[in-house]
Design an enzyme around this catalytic site. Structure first.
Site, PDB file in Angstrom:
ATOM      1  N   ARG A 108     -11.037  73.553  -6.868  1.00 51.11           N
ATOM      2  CA  ARG A 108     -11.982  73.540  -5.750  1.00 51.11           C
ATOM      3  C   ARG A 108     -12.001  74.932  -5.129  1.00 51.11           C
ATOM      4  O   ARG A 108     -10.943  75.478  -4.803  1.00 51.11           O
ATOM      5  CB  ARG A 108     -11.597  72.529  -4.668  1.00 51.11           C
ATOM      6  CG  ARG A 108     -12.343  72.812  -3.355  1.00 51.11           C
ATOM      7  CD  ARG A 108     -12.167  71.797  -2.279  1.00 51.11           C
ATOM      8  NE  ARG A 108     -12.866  70.577  -2.618  1.00 51.11           N
ATOM      9  CZ  ARG A 108     -13.223  69.658  -1.714  1.00 51.11           C
ATOM     10  NH1 ARG A 108     -12.957  69.825  -0.443  1.00 51.11           N
ATOM     11  NH2 ARG A 108     -13.844  68.562  -2.088  1.00 51.11           N
ATOM     12  N   HIS A 135     -20.955  69.709  -6.598  1.00 55.47           N
ATOM     13  CA  HIS A 135     -19.852  68.786  -6.266  1.00 55.47           C
ATOM     14  C   HIS A 135     -19.965  67.551  -7.163  1.00 55.47           C
ATOM     15  O   HIS A 135     -20.219  66.437  -6.703  1.00 55.47           O
ATOM     16  CB  HIS A 135     -19.925  68.405  -4.783  1.00 55.47           C
ATOM     17  CG  HIS A 135     -18.653  67.832  -4.235  1.00 55.47           C
ATOM     18  ND1 HIS A 135     -17.489  67.680  -4.983  1.00 55.47           N
ATOM     19  CD2 HIS A 135     -18.351  67.350  -2.988  1.00 55.47           C
ATOM     20  CE1 HIS A 135     -16.554  67.152  -4.219  1.00 55.47           C
ATOM     21  NE2 HIS A 135     -17.046  66.936  -3.016  1.00 55.47           N
ATOM     22  N   GLN A 138     -18.034  64.124  -6.600  1.00 53.84           N
ATOM     23  CA  GLN A 138     -18.556  63.389  -5.443  1.00 53.84           C
ATOM     24  C   GLN A 138     -19.697  62.467  -5.866  1.00 53.84           C
ATOM     25  O   GLN A 138     -19.760  61.291  -5.495  1.00 53.84           O
ATOM     26  CB  GLN A 138     -19.061  64.373  -4.380  1.00 53.84           C
ATOM     27  CG  GLN A 138     -19.696  63.696  -3.175  1.00 53.84           C
ATOM     28  CD  GLN A 138     -18.692  62.873  -2.389  1.00 53.84           C
ATOM     29  OE1 GLN A 138     -17.612  63.343  -2.080  1.00 53.84           O
ATOM     30  NE2 GLN A 138     -19.042  61.635  -2.062  1.00 53.84           N
ATOM     31  N   ASP A 231     -24.937  64.977   4.819  1.00 53.41           N
ATOM     32  CA  ASP A 231     -23.721  65.781   4.660  1.00 53.41           C
ATOM     33  C   ASP A 231     -23.644  66.714   5.873  1.00 53.41           C
ATOM     34  O   ASP A 231     -24.624  66.843   6.629  1.00 53.41           O
ATOM     35  CB  ASP A 231     -23.816  66.573   3.337  1.00 53.41           C
ATOM     36  CG  ASP A 231     -22.579  67.403   3.015  1.00 53.41           C
ATOM     37  OD1 ASP A 231     -21.527  67.214   3.659  1.00 53.41           O
ATOM     38  OD2 ASP A 231     -22.662  68.248   2.086  1.00 53.41           O
ATOM     39  N   CYS A 272     -20.743  61.986   2.129  1.00 50.49           N
ATOM     40  CA  CYS A 272     -19.591  62.367   1.295  1.00 50.49           C
ATOM     41  C   CYS A 272     -18.316  62.500   2.111  1.00 50.49           C
ATOM     42  O   CYS A 272     -17.225  62.380   1.565  1.00 50.49           O
ATOM     43  CB  CYS A 272     -19.898  63.656   0.553  1.00 50.49           C
ATOM     44  SG  CYS A 272     -20.392  65.004   1.641  1.00 50.49           S
ATOM     45  N   ARG A 300     -14.079  57.657  -4.772  1.00 45.49           N
ATOM     46  CA  ARG A 300     -13.689  58.968  -5.306  1.00 45.49           C
ATOM     47  C   ARG A 300     -12.499  58.804  -6.245  1.00 45.49           C
ATOM     48  O   ARG A 300     -12.419  59.422  -7.292  1.00 45.49           O
ATOM     49  CB  ARG A 300     -13.302  59.932  -4.169  1.00 45.49           C
ATOM     50  CG  ARG A 300     -14.393  60.280  -3.165  1.00 45.49           C
ATOM     51  CD  ARG A 300     -15.560  61.006  -3.778  1.00 45.49           C
ATOM     52  NE  ARG A 300     -15.159  62.148  -4.577  1.00 45.49           N
ATOM     53  CZ  ARG A 300     -14.728  63.326  -4.092  1.00 45.49           C
ATOM     54  NH1 ARG A 300     -14.682  63.539  -2.795  1.00 45.49           N
ATOM     55  NH2 ARG A 300     -14.383  64.309  -4.891  1.00 45.49           N
TER      56      ARG A 300
HETATM   57  N1   CP Z   1     -16.037  64.492   0.027  1.00 46.26           N
HETATM   58  C1   CP Z   1     -15.050  65.378  -0.193  1.00 46.26           C
HETATM   59  O1   CP Z   1     -15.057  66.159  -1.157  1.00 46.26           O
HETATM   60  O2   CP Z   1     -14.043  65.331   0.710  1.00 46.26           O
HETATM   61  P1   CP Z   1     -12.837  66.364   0.837  1.00 46.26           P
HETATM   62  O3   CP Z   1     -13.418  67.686   1.264  1.00 46.26           O
HETATM   63  O4   CP Z   1     -11.920  65.763   1.861  1.00 46.26           O
HETATM   64  O5   CP Z   1     -12.183  66.487  -0.517  1.00 46.26           O
HETATM   65  N1  NVA Z   2     -21.236  70.420   1.592  1.00 43.79           N
HETATM   66  C1  NVA Z   2     -19.864  70.214   2.023  1.00 43.79           C
HETATM   67  C2  NVA Z   2     -19.240  69.105   1.245  1.00 43.79           C
HETATM   68  C3  NVA Z   2     -17.845  68.745   1.647  1.00 43.79           C
HETATM   69  C4  NVA Z   2     -17.243  67.667   0.823  1.00 43.79           C
HETATM   70  C5  NVA Z   2     -19.078  71.504   1.881  1.00 43.79           C
HETATM   71  O1  NVA Z   2     -19.243  72.193   0.865  1.00 43.79           O
HETATM   72  O2  NVA Z   2     -18.316  71.829   2.780  1.00 43.79           O
END
Ligand code: CP
Ligand code: NVA
Length: 312
Positions: A108, A135, A138, A231, A272, A300
């Site tokens: 990530r 993502h 997700q 989101d 999400c 998830r």
């Molecule tokens: N939805 C999601 O990716 O959550 P986190 O940022 O907590 O991993």
């Molecule tokens: N769009 C958000 C998603 C978090 C799970 C981000 O990238 O922060």
């Protein structure tokens, strides 16, 4: 499963065929039932998984750690403070070393090129746990949650309201198009989805028989929706844009009036998470009867376990 995905990486949803996405979703439902019935096995026994995080995470990290660990695998969490990720050592070299020690790698972080490079040089399956661009894990959970709620995916309508060019919105366009879910993005003109992502999704939708659209009017967009999705207005790494986003996106808040504008009393709400209550969604909607966000968060774990079972 009929399709063989052993050894494959999961870098973007676009790399997978609709048949492969379908296979992982079917496996996800099975994995969820096994977990509930106390029938989880030791399918990752003796395996190791590197979890690389440049950005924070609650769900993604915990889903990978618990899904892998409860099946006997050994996950190792590594933040950028712990290892030489692009600092003092070429990323290609880190990738090759991790590939010699781990059976799979999750990443990530910021750049999509980082996860792509890890896959190219490590020689093991690499999973994208979120980048600035995509993502994909997700959206597997989002599709699973939609399928649980309605029994089917093809022909349903999902409307994403908010920052239409972020990683989640773009990945939803791809995933919905692959599964035949009609998908609409409602976003201000300056936050509309990228033209290439829209074009890719429309080409896929022509094959799967659904409609992909993008517009600026949220009330018009949500008409007939089965699911309204939002989101955060400010994604990780964009914190300096906070003021401008609040000004642009306040008319796009998901509230009771917008849910009512679907004209569908069975419409569900998805997010999400993490959510900023009172900004992109009201407390009343996220805590209300339409909300499926906790199922979505739980899913998830099931989808990530299915992804690893399919590819390891
Ligand atoms: N939805 C999601 O990716 O959550 P986190 O940022 O907590 O991993
Ligand atoms: N769009 C958000 C998603 C978090 C799970 C981000 O990238 O922060």
């Amino acid at each position: 499963m009929a399709v063989n995905m052993k050894g494959r990486s999961f870098l973007t949803l676009k790399d997978w065929t609709p048949e492969e996405v379908r296979a992982v979703l079917t496996l996800s439902h099975r994995v969820k039932k096994e977990g509930r019935g106390g029938r989880a096995r030791q399918r990752f026994q003796g395996r190791t998984l590197a979890l690389l995080f440049e950005k924070r995470s609650t769900r993604t990290r915990c889903a990978f750690e618990t899904a892998f660990g409860e099946e006997g695998g050994h996950p190792v969490f590594l933040s950028t403070l712990d290892i030489h990720l692009g600092v003092k050592e070429a990323l290609e070299d880190t990738a090759r070393v991790l590939g010699r020690m781990f059976d799979a790698i999750e990443f990530r972080g910021f750049k999509q090129s980082t996860v792509d490079t890890l896959a190219k040089y490590s020689g093991v399956p690499v999973y994208n746990g979120l980048t600035d661009e995509w993502h994909p894990t997700q959206v597997l959970a989002d599709l699973m949650t939609l399928e649980e709620a309605f029994g089917t995916l093809a022909g349903r309508k999902l409307v994403f309201v908010g920052d239409g060019r972020n990683n989640v919105a773009h990945t939803l366009l791809v995933g919905c198009a692959q599964m035949g879910v009609n998908v609409t993005i409602a976003a201000p003109a300056s936050l509309q989805p990228a033209a290439d992502v829209l074009e890719w999704s429309r080409t896929m939708a022509a094959r799967t028989g659904c409609i992909v659209s993008a517009m600026t009017d949220p009330r018009e967009a949500v008409k007939g929706a089965d699911a309204v999705y939002t989101d955060v207005w400010v994604s990780m790494g964009e914190e300096e844009k906070s003021g401008e986003r609040i000004a642009l996106l306040t008319p796009y808040q998901v509230n009771d009036a917008l849910m009512a504008a679907t004209g569908n009393k069975d419409a569900i709400f998805l997010h999400c998470l993490p959510a900023v209550k009172g900004k992109e969604v009201t407390e009343a909607v996220i805590e209300g009867p339409a909300s499926r966000v906790w199922d979505e968060a739980e899913n998830r774990k099931h989808t990530i376990k299915a992804l690893m079972l399919a590819t390891l």
